[in-house]
Design a protein around this motif. Structure first.
Motif: not given
Length: 94
Positions: A17-22
């Motif tokens: 999910m981290i790839e979606k974190n700004i």
């Protein structure tokens, strides 16, 4: 070779999910920009920058229990992980 690149992109996109974190995205962008000027920084080399960022990320994970698999992320951890991933991708020629 084209198939290999497509497979790598799919694996990266599905990893966490981290790839979606700004903050992660900002770190990744900063890492990509850092690469051309790495010799002007305290890091001096790409390999040294990777080693230092890896140690920092490892400390976040061991001392605070952070993981790229979490659903919420500390902003400093996410930013530094983004930088580390960008540096590693460049070192791998991706």
């Amino acid at each position: 070779m084209k198939i290999k690149i497509i497979v790598q992109v799919n694996v990266i996109m599905m990893t966490s999910m981290i790839e979606k974190n700004i903050q992660y995205m900002e770190g990744k962008y900063a890492g990509e920009r850092m690469i051309d000027k790495i010799h002007l920084t305290e890091y001096e080399t790409l390999e040294n920058a990777i080693a230092i960022k890896q140690k920092l990320v490892d400390n976040f994970e061991s001392q605070f229990g952070y993981s790229r698999e979490d659903e919420e992320f500390d902003s400093n951890y996410a930013y530094n992980l983004g930088i580390l991933d960008a540096l590693k991708l460049h070192a791998d020629g991706v």
